[in-house]
Design a protein around this motif. Sequence first.
Motif, PDB file in Angstrom:
ATOM      1  N   TRP A 139      27.943  13.314  47.427  1.00  0.00           N
ATOM      2  CA  TRP A 139      27.957  14.398  46.537  1.00  0.00           C
ATOM      3  C   TRP A 139      26.520  14.980  46.084  1.00  0.00           C
ATOM      4  O   TRP A 139      25.885  15.971  45.825  1.00  0.00           O
TER       5      TRP A 139
ATOM      6  N   GLY B 182      30.326  19.128  38.723  1.00  0.00           N
ATOM      7  CA  GLY B 182      29.394  19.649  39.413  1.00  0.00           C
ATOM      8  C   GLY B 182      28.313  19.893  38.733  1.00  0.00           C
ATOM      9  O   GLY B 182      27.555  19.353  37.749  1.00  0.00           O
TER      10      GLY B 182
ATOM     11  N   SER C 105      28.176  12.372  40.412  1.00  0.00           N
ATOM     12  CA  SER C 105      26.910  12.587  41.267  1.00  0.00           C
ATOM     13  C   SER C 105      25.877  12.685  40.147  1.00  0.00           C
ATOM     14  O   SER C 105      25.773  13.761  39.345  1.00  0.00           O
TER      15      SER C 105
END
Length: 214
Positions: free
Chosen positions: A9, A50, A71
């Motif tokens: 990611w 995200g 991530s």
Amino acid sequence: MSEADAAFWDRAARKYAKSPVADMAGFDRTLARTRELLPPAASVLELGCGTGTAALRLADAAQRYLATDISAEMIAIAKEKAEAAAADGTRPDFRQATARELAAEGTRYDAVLGFNYLHLVSDVPEALRDIGTLLRPGGLFISKTPCLGDMNPLIGLAIPVMRLFGKAPSSVASMTAASLAEAIRAAGFDILAEERHGSEKKDTRPFIAARAGD
Ligand SMILES: C[S@@+](CC[C@H](N)C(=O)[O-])C[C@H]1O[C@@H](n2cnc3c(N)ncnc32)[C@H](O)[C@@H]1O
């Protein structure tokens, strides 16, 4: 935390940040419905946030909004986007963390959100148990995530090939909407709503709202 998933990611993050939301009308419906369901003055935890697209649009509906992701690169981009955004209302906090790590810290939230997240964890029942731990009794869990088991079987066949070329993460669960709902119930939640917000006729990303046990 799976180093391999975090690395995948991290590599994908800059490109992911540039790709437009695939179905903006569906995304808008999901955000509007989530706002409706959130209790007043809620403390909200988002998992797999995200680059923070949902967090930046939802934070003003909460008293506190912590958006997290496996991530570090996704989180770095989310922070850049937050800096650039107008500062009205509550701003989200962003942090690299997994549900496992957060559950061990002992903080409880009124609501946990996961958009396009749950099909990517390496162990879905474990993640659901962690989410139960992260919620106060009766807290709200909202998920909207692709159910590969309801899609064209060719997609399931393509994923291992994509993985060989570094184009798919190591964890992709192939649940159906029914098996996902069953897993959520098995983790001790009551399902309050199961809806489809997508604009296309066939929508394989059920929006599920569930209440944690008391
Ligand atoms: C498809 S993206 C979705 C991002 C965002 N929620 C959205 O809807 O645009 C999946 C995100 O989940 C994160 N992710 C994958 N596995 C994770 C895990 N085990 N724990 C936390 N985040 C994870 C990825 O780093 C990535 O940012």
